[in-house]
Enzyme design. Structure first.
Site, PDB file in Angstrom:
ATOM      1  N   GLY A   1       0.810  -1.217   0.000  1.00  0.00           N
ATOM      2  CA  GLY A   1       0.000   0.000   0.000  1.00  0.00           C
ATOM      3  C   GLY A   1       0.842   1.264   0.000  1.00  0.00           C
TER       4      GLY A   1
ATOM      5  CG  ASP B   1      -0.800   8.382   5.034  1.00  0.00           C
ATOM      6  OD1 ASP B   1      -0.203   7.284   4.969  1.00  0.00           O
ATOM      7  OD2 ASP B   1      -0.582   9.214   5.929  1.00  0.00           O
ATOM      8  N   GLY B   2      -0.247   6.077   2.266  1.00  0.00           N
ATOM      9  CA  GLY B   2       0.958   5.747   1.499  1.00  0.00           C
ATOM     10  C   GLY B   2       2.246   6.273   2.095  1.00  0.00           C
TER      11      GLY B   2
ATOM     12  NE  ARG C   1      11.245  -4.393   3.748  1.00  0.00           N
ATOM     13  CZ  ARG C   1      10.013  -4.474   4.243  1.00  0.00           C
ATOM     14  NH1 ARG C   1       9.765  -4.183   5.504  1.00  0.00           N
ATOM     15  NH2 ARG C   1       9.016  -4.842   3.478  1.00  0.00           N
TER      16      ARG C   1
ATOM     17  NE  ARG D   1       5.145  -9.126   1.398  1.00  0.00           N
ATOM     18  CZ  ARG D   1       5.373  -8.173   2.276  1.00  0.00           C
ATOM     19  NH1 ARG D   1       4.861  -8.258   3.478  1.00  0.00           N
ATOM     20  NH2 ARG D   1       6.084  -7.116   1.955  1.00  0.00           N
TER      21      ARG D   1
ATOM     22  CG  ASP E   1       0.017  -9.534   5.710  1.00  0.00           C
ATOM     23  OD1 ASP E   1      -0.566 -10.199   6.587  1.00  0.00           O
ATOM     24  OD2 ASP E   1       0.177  -8.313   5.798  1.00  0.00           O
TER      25      ASP E   1
ATOM     26  CG  ASP F   1       5.396  -5.690   8.690  1.00  0.00           C
ATOM     27  OD1 ASP F   1       5.300  -4.839   9.584  1.00  0.00           O
ATOM     28  OD2 ASP F   1       4.719  -5.660   7.651  1.00  0.00           O
TER      29      ASP F   1
HETATM   30  P1  AMP Z   1       1.321  -4.197   8.038  1.00  0.00           P
HETATM   31  O1  AMP Z   1       0.445  -4.249   9.249  1.00  0.00           O
HETATM   32  O2  AMP Z   1       2.439  -3.203   8.152  1.00  0.00           O
HETATM   33  O3  AMP Z   1       1.809  -5.533   7.643  1.00  0.00           O
HETATM   34  O4  AMP Z   1       0.429  -3.632   6.844  1.00  0.00           O
HETATM   35  C1  AMP Z   1      -0.739  -4.275   6.416  1.00  0.00           C
HETATM   36  C2  AMP Z   1      -1.204  -3.711   5.101  1.00  0.00           C
HETATM   37  O5  AMP Z   1      -1.525  -2.312   5.222  1.00  0.00           O
HETATM   38  C3  AMP Z   1      -0.199  -3.789   3.966  1.00  0.00           C
HETATM   39  O6  AMP Z   1      -0.929  -4.076   2.794  1.00  0.00           O
HETATM   40  C4  AMP Z   1       0.390  -2.400   3.926  1.00  0.00           C
HETATM   41  O7  AMP Z   1       0.896  -2.064   2.658  1.00  0.00           O
HETATM   42  C5  AMP Z   1      -0.815  -1.530   4.270  1.00  0.00           C
HETATM   43  N1  AMP Z   1      -0.445  -0.238   4.881  1.00  0.00           N
HETATM   44  C6  AMP Z   1       0.051  -0.007   6.117  1.00  0.00           C
HETATM   45  N2  AMP Z   1       0.219   1.310   6.332  1.00  0.00           N
HETATM   46  C7  AMP Z   1      -0.162   1.959   5.205  1.00  0.00           C
HETATM   47  C8  AMP Z   1      -0.244   3.319   4.797  1.00  0.00           C
HETATM   48  N3  AMP Z   1       0.129   4.323   5.598  1.00  0.00           N
HETATM   49  N4  AMP Z   1      -0.708   3.585   3.549  1.00  0.00           N
HETATM   50  C9  AMP Z   1      -1.105   2.592   2.716  1.00  0.00           C
HETATM   51  N5  AMP Z   1      -1.058   1.294   3.051  1.00  0.00           N
HETATM   52  C10 AMP Z   1      -0.602   0.964   4.270  1.00  0.00           C
HETATM   53 MG    MG Z   2       3.303  -6.050   6.393  1.00  0.00          MG
END
Ligand code: AMP
Ligand code: MG
Length: 487
Positions: A94, A127-128, A178, A185, A254, A264
């Protein structure tokens, strides 16, 4: 965006070319005013990237995906995943991008990946963006893990973008660059399986075998061998987390790699006083990913991988299930063997001490640590001194040392090697209060505490004068520690 002559290292776009269904070509967001906060020079050198060029203007653009080196083909990867037990059919990068792969100095293919590089089609409500604090947190924790010898994704750099990020307050934005042996995954396999396209699943499995377990290609059933190899790698990985007192915090499918690297670094933290029920993540209210549940959580995730692989294991589904079940049963034995080996080394015991004796002793010690709320890292470090005749520091960690004395006598009879123990029991880990201190200062613009902490934790076994505060547990007023996801 254009290639730069300063960066002669060739990027491959292997994932993008071999598995186009699993990635969307995408561009990184433009940075406003990039500033390098931290660069991993030794890692840059291994990758064939000139550290001084990376510090220049083009270097910062490369590290943030704003200047594409020759051969790079950035994609946002798609994957599915079980998050806290609930299946999401479409997660994906994301706020991240795979720039491409580099063949490193050891001839190994490594992904170069960005986190915090802007919204992608998989951003959903996000928000990316990423803030400086959490990206530096990943840098510290992952590099500490690497220095401890635990397989992990690496951190090449954190660059602030000059763009604000809005969380509870306005924060400075950053991109983490990274490096990983891949970003495949368990969730990547779940996604491929869910498409119903068995040939895609096979291509993904072949890609994984070629990158991580090439010997499996020659096995009678390469996909079964792949599953068994991942089971073994993850059993070993989680045993190392347990021995180090590491709590991952968000072991969703994931967030579990096929390579066996830790990935992660969101809500993870190192435990201080030993307690299997330890949870740091604010969203893990049921304690699904508590320290003591990590082996079971890993096994559960591997069962999801096995399900995804079923069509490749045997054409008859019933037989495929039997094959997969047998492979999963290997986890318990692999985990027990890896944990015993590690525990025996931490206790400084030689080969002639049998593994069962060593494991029983180690488990008895952990019961004492839990009962007396003893710091796991300090105790093992002080045990090294106890093996060499000075037990006072270790004894002082117990309010009432009588039961510890009894344990210690039984251990000392086995002749532990204090010198060897100091090579496997760290003195410096990224303690939570020190991490918070370094991140708060960095967010305010002072990078000195970050560099001091990195200096300690990237040479974790080497006790050095002047670093006493990096070995000490949190002060009593630090209180209960909480970490956050989605940062
Ligand atoms: P995580 O909990 O870090 O493994 O993230 C779970 C999912 O949420 C993944 O698909 C990430 O890419 C997405 N994600 C986390 N934070 C953001 C963010 N700020 N903007 C867009 N996608 C996010
Ligand atoms: Mg993740």
């Amino acid at each position: 965006m254009s290639a730069s002559p300063q960066f002669t290292v060739a990027f491959h776009g292997r994932f993008a070319q071999e598995l186009p269904e699993l990635g969307t070509p995408w561009e990184a967001q433009a940075v406003r005013d990039p500033e390098l906060l931290v660069l991993n020079e030794p890692l840059a050198a291994v990758m064939g990237l000139d550290p001084s060029a990376l510090q220049g203007t083009d270097g910062l653009l490369l590290l943030t995906g704003n200047l594409l080196p020759e051969g790079a083909a950035p994609v946002a990867q798609v994957y599915a995943g079980h998050q806290f037990g609930h299946y999401s059919p479409r997660l994906g990068d994301g706020r991240a991008l795979l720039l491409g792969e580099i063949t490193d100095g050891d001839g190994r293919l490594r992904d170069v990946h960005l986190k915090g590089s802007g919204r992608t089609p998989f951003a959903r409500g996000g928000d990316g963006q990423a803030a400086v604090g959490p990206m530096l947190r990943e840098y510290i924790l992952s590099e500490a893990m690497h220095a401890l010898g635990v397989p992990t994704t690496r951190s090449l750099a954190v660059t602030s973008t000059g763009r604000p990020v809005y969380r509870e307050t306005e924060l400075p934005g950053a991109v983490l660059t990274r490096v990983a042996s891949s970003h495949l995954r368990v969730g990547t396999f779940q996604y491929a399986r869910a498409t119903g396209d068995t040939e895609l699943l096979r291509r993904l499995a072949d890609h994984a075998i070629d990158r991580h377990y090439p010997a499996a290609a020659k096995a009678e059933n390469p996909y079964l061998e792949l599953l068994e190899d991942v089971v073994t790698a993850q059993a070993s990985l989680v045993s190392q987390w347990m021995l180090a007192g590491f709590v991952h915090g968000v072991m969703n499918t994931d967030n579990m790699t096929i390579s066996g690297e830790t990935i992660d670094y969101g809500p993870c933290a190192f435990m201080d006083a030993f307690d299997p029920s330890t949870v740091y993540s604010s969203i893990d209210q049921a304690g699904r990913y508590a320290y003591g549940n990590q082996p079971a959580a890993a096994e559960w995730n591997l069962a999801r991988l096995a399900e995804a692989l079923l069509p490749l294991l045997h054409e008859d589904e019933q037989q495929a299930v039997e094959i997969a079940t047998d492979a999963l049963e290997g986890f318990a034995a692999d985990y027990a063997a890896a944990w015993s080996r590690g525990a025996k080394a931490k206790l400084g015991l030689a080969h002639d001490v049998d593994n069962v004796t060593a494991s029983v002793l180690a488990r008895e010690l952990l019961v004492l640590l839990e009962e007396h709320h003893v710091d796991l890292t300090l105790l093992f470090r002080h045990l090294g001194a106890a093996a060499s005749g000075s037990a006072e520091q270790a004894r002082s960690l117990f309010g009432d040392a009588a039961s510890f004395d009894d344990w210690m006598q039984r251990w000392l009879i086995l002749g532990p090697d204090g010198e060897l123990m100091s090579q496997v029991n760290p003195i410096y880990i990224p303690r939570n209060h020190l991490v918070e201190e370094a991140l708060a200062s960095a967010t305010e613009g002072d990078l000195a505490p970050l560099h001091q902490l990195l200096n300690a934790v990237t040479r974790p076994y080497e006790e050095r004068p002047g670093l006493e505060r990096y070995a000490a547990p949190a002060p009593a007023d630090f209180g209960a520690y909480r970490t956050f996801c989605g940062t």
